[in-house]
Design a protein around this motif. Structure first.
Motif, PDB file in Angstrom:
ATOM      1  N   MET A   1      37.948  28.380  41.969  1.00 39.31           N
ATOM      2  CA  MET A   1      38.835  29.717  42.849  1.00 39.31           C
ATOM      3  C   MET A   1      38.588  31.300  42.153  1.00 39.31           C
ATOM      4  SD  MET A   1      42.220  29.881  44.762  1.00 39.31           S
ATOM      5  CE  MET A   1      42.782  28.287  45.421  1.00 39.31           C
ATOM      6  N   ASP A   2      37.506  31.928  43.475  1.00 40.59           N
ATOM      7  CA  ASP A   2      37.550  33.492  42.865  1.00 40.59           C
ATOM      8  C   ASP A   2      38.420  34.477  42.732  1.00 40.59           C
ATOM      9  OD1 ASP A   2      35.960  35.905  42.321  1.00 40.59           O
ATOM     10  OD2 ASP A   2      35.135  35.753  44.560  1.00 40.59           O
ATOM     11  N   THR A   3      39.242  34.031  41.786  1.00 41.09           N
ATOM     12  CA  THR A   3      40.761  35.637  41.775  1.00 41.09           C
ATOM     13  C   THR A   3      39.659  36.636  41.431  1.00 41.09           C
ATOM     14  OG1 THR A   3      40.549  34.860  39.382  1.00 41.09           O
ATOM     15  CG2 THR A   3      41.506  33.719  41.032  1.00 41.09           C
ATOM     16  N   SER A   4      38.156  37.346  41.820  1.00 44.69           N
ATOM     17  CA  SER A   4      38.372  38.978  41.059  1.00 44.69           C
ATOM     18  C   SER A   4      38.776  39.613  41.964  1.00 44.69           C
ATOM     19  CB  SER A   4      36.908  39.137  41.539  1.00 44.69           C
ATOM     20  OG  SER A   4      36.349  38.481  42.751  1.00 44.69           O
ATOM     21  N   ARG A   5      38.932  39.712  43.349  1.00 44.00           N
ATOM     22  CA  ARG A   5      39.896  40.016  44.384  1.00 44.00           C
ATOM     23  C   ARG A   5      41.214  41.071  43.442  1.00 44.00           C
ATOM     24  NH1 ARG A   5      36.410  43.887  46.318  1.00 44.00           N
ATOM     25  NH2 ARG A   5      38.187  44.060  48.458  1.00 44.00           N
ATOM     26  N   VAL A   6      41.578  39.977  42.908  1.00 43.08           N
ATOM     27  CA  VAL A   6      42.847  40.241  42.232  1.00 43.08           C
ATOM     28  C   VAL A   6      43.656  41.099  41.884  1.00 43.08           C
ATOM     29  CG1 VAL A   6      45.141  38.960  41.523  1.00 43.08           C
ATOM     30  CG2 VAL A   6      44.089  37.372  43.263  1.00 43.08           C
ATOM     31  N   PHE A   7      42.129  41.187  40.204  1.00 39.46           N
ATOM     32  CA  PHE A   7      42.081  42.437  39.895  1.00 39.46           C
ATOM     33  C   PHE A   7      41.117  43.289  39.589  1.00 39.46           C
ATOM     34  CE2 PHE A   7      41.746  37.772  37.020  1.00 39.46           C
ATOM     35  CZ  PHE A   7      43.336  38.030  36.535  1.00 39.46           C
ATOM     36  N   THR A 468      48.137  31.705  38.856  1.00 42.68           N
ATOM     37  CA  THR A 468      49.506  31.951  39.587  1.00 42.68           C
ATOM     38  C   THR A 468      48.916  32.041  41.286  1.00 42.68           C
ATOM     39  OG1 THR A 468      50.793  32.825  38.109  1.00 42.68           O
ATOM     40  CG2 THR A 468      51.141  33.183  40.569  1.00 42.68           C
ATOM     41  N   TYR A 469      47.818  32.630  40.820  1.00 43.30           N
ATOM     42  CA  TYR A 469      47.048  32.929  42.442  1.00 43.30           C
ATOM     43  C   TYR A 469      46.604  31.341  42.741  1.00 43.30           C
ATOM     44  CZ  TYR A 469      43.209  34.685  45.720  1.00 43.30           C
ATOM     45  OH  TYR A 469      42.867  35.211  47.193  1.00 43.30           O
ATOM     46  N   VAL A 470      46.161  30.837  42.009  1.00 47.13           N
ATOM     47  CA  VAL A 470      45.046  29.106  43.230  1.00 47.13           C
ATOM     48  C   VAL A 470      46.789  29.023  42.534  1.00 47.13           C
ATOM     49  CG1 VAL A 470      44.775  26.604  41.639  1.00 47.13           C
ATOM     50  CG2 VAL A 470      42.865  29.638  41.205  1.00 47.13           C
ATOM     51  N   TYR A 471      47.928  28.461  42.355  1.00 48.82           N
ATOM     52  CA  TYR A 471      48.936  27.604  42.618  1.00 48.82           C
ATOM     53  C   TYR A 471      49.706  28.412  44.066  1.00 48.82           C
ATOM     54  CZ  TYR A 471      54.268  26.817  41.995  1.00 48.82           C
ATOM     55  OH  TYR A 471      55.460  26.412  42.310  1.00 48.82           O
TER      56      TYR A 471
END
Length: 483
Positions: A1-7, A468-471
């Motif tokens: 899953m792309d988490t780049s937008r969180v950062f 955490t984001y994936v969760y």
């Protein structure tokens, strides 16, 4: 899953000053973000922001869920760091798998909650039930935003707080807190001898809830003990005593300005001998206790305390009830009640000296919280101080039954193959205030790994943020709690 937008969002909000009490800018930024994405948004007089997003098709039958965090941060910096928290962006550094900041607090507490919520809100791919995002203000200085928030605006009876700091844990209870302010006015006299400044620095400090069990030194109390040893062999007249900057932070540094007829070399020798004995006491918890001594030539002060009042003040500060006061009877290794003398400061008013102290008291039980506050007040009064409770909020107490706790536990186990830890927290969360306003709320708290919050050593695990984001996204997409 792309988490780049969180950062991406975390970096963007880190450019916006958002110290407690200075959240108008970040609040307006979040309101504009919601409007740009066509979302319903409410901003109240406290600058709290509530954003709503309609359920994905097929998820309308499920209960609404609220994701909640706070937008303000603790503003602490290294002594020599030139930085203005009211205008300068946080300088983020990537180091050994963590995000940290250059000489300041990072603001991961609780900026990461804001960033995660923004990434979820802007996505058109994440499936979810009716969603509410509640981001509050002034959490770090008394939970002002949460206290002022009108709970009737919240449509959800399920709330997931994203303000805990250990991935793999679900928190189900947190401490309440009271702040006791004590003040005493001392008669003062003109300065007649040489004036010196002694400063203690380099201590670990830390969060007065999360780190209180580590038994680190309180800089103000350490300095008071050091100076009392000196006052027992020489005349010490206090001009100024200041330590700590936040009620909820264990003081990392403190300084005293005093007058004495002792020569500099003898003074330096004695204080170093005294400090060595104190260093030994904290040999495991403190690795870098620093002391500086300087003789002042240009003196901004005009008055000092007499010898007797100076010794009494040092005794008062040194013996203040502080640290862990009681461990939990029901949970192993959990602090039940504690006190932190977070701030000491001196004022000179109308030819007299006013000494002030702030004690942050925490407890998992309201009766202990009130009891400790009364004990601190009585202690202060025994030294002639006036003491009052200035700020207070109740604990978030454990509930035997929780639908959302069971659901998130199962999602976590499905994701990683083992059960999460179900824990209680000695730090305070806004959840207690929300539960008090609406006893039907079903609440949990989760979050990524954040180390050393409320200090310039604060750092956040990049991997834990991703996990955490994936969760959380998995919990939304597999949501099955029907209305």
């Amino acid at each position: 899953m792309d988490t780049s937008r969180v950062f991406h969002h975390f970096y963007e909000i880190s450019k916006i000053p958002r110290g407690s009490g200075n959240e108008k800018g970040i609040s307006n930024y979040l309101v504009n973000f919601a409007k740009v994405h066509g979302l319903e948004v409410i901003q109240d007089e406290y600058y709290n922001v509530l954003i709503r997003k309609k359920a994905t098709k097929g998820y309308e039958k499920y209960k609404s869920i609220c994701l909640q965090g706070h937008m303000d941060m603790v503003c602490e910096k290294d002594e020599n760091k030139v930085f203005d928290f009211k205008k300068d962006p946080i300088e983020i550094i990537i180091q050994d798998g963590y995000l940290t900041a250059n000489g300041t607090t990072l603001g991961a507490d609780n900026g990461i909650s804001v960033a995660i919520c923004m990434a979820i809100l802007e996505s058109d791919k994440i499936k979810h039930p009716d969603l509410e995002i509640l981001l509050t203000t002034d959490e770090e200085v008394g939970m002002v935003g949460a206290k002022g928030f009108d709970i009737t605006n919240l449509e959800s009876n399920i709330l997931v707080n994203i303000d805990s700091e250990e991935y793999g844990c679900i928190y189900v209870s947190s401490a309440g807190s009271s702040m006791v302010k004590s003040s005493k006015t001392f008669n003062a006299q003109k300065i007649e001898k040489d004036v010196y400044e002694v400063k203690i620095d380099g201590l670990f400090g830390g969060h007065s809830g999360v780190d209180i069990h580590l038994n680190t030194a309180n800089a103000s109390m350490l300095l008071a003990e050091l100076m009392l040893k000196l006052a027992n062999v020489a005349e010490v007249n206090i001009l100024d005593f200041n330590g700590g900057t936040k009620d909820n932070t264990i003081p990392r540094s403190a300084k005293i300005v005093f007058s004495t007829d002792m020569e500099y070399k003898e003074l330096e020798k004695l204080l170093n001998v005294f400090l060595d004995s104190l260093r030994y006491r904290y040999i495991k918890a403190e690795k870098n206790i620093l002391m500086s001594i300087s003789k002042l030539k240009d003196i901004e002060y005009t008055l000092m305390l007499n010898k007797e009042d100076s010794k009494n003040l040092l005794n008062y500060l040194m013996n203040m009830p502080n640290g862990v006061l009681k461990m939990s009877d029901n949970s192993k290794d959990l602090v039940e009640s504690s006190s932190n003398m977070g701030i000491v400061y001196t004022e000179e008013i109308n030819g007299k000296k006013l000494i002030n102290t702030h004690n942050a008291i925490r407890s998992l039980k309201i009766e202990y919280q009130d009891y400790v506050a009364e004990c601190i007040k009585e202690y202060a009064k025994s030294f002639g101080f006036d003491a009052i409770v200035k700020k207070s909020y109740n604990p978030w107490e454990y509930k035997e039954k929780s639908e959302i706790r069971d659901y998130f536990s199962q999602i976590f186990e499905n994701q990683v193959g083992y059960k999460p830890r179900i824990l209680k927290m000695h730090a305070g969360l806004e959840t207690g205030l929300f539960a008090e306003k609406n006893d039907k709320l079903d609440i949990i708290s989760i979050g990524p790994d954040i180390k050393n919050p409320h200090t310039p050593s604060e750092k956040m695990s990049i991997e834990a943020v991703e996990q955490t984001y994936v969760y959380l996204v998995s919990a939304l997409e597999n949501y099955n709690i029907v209305k």
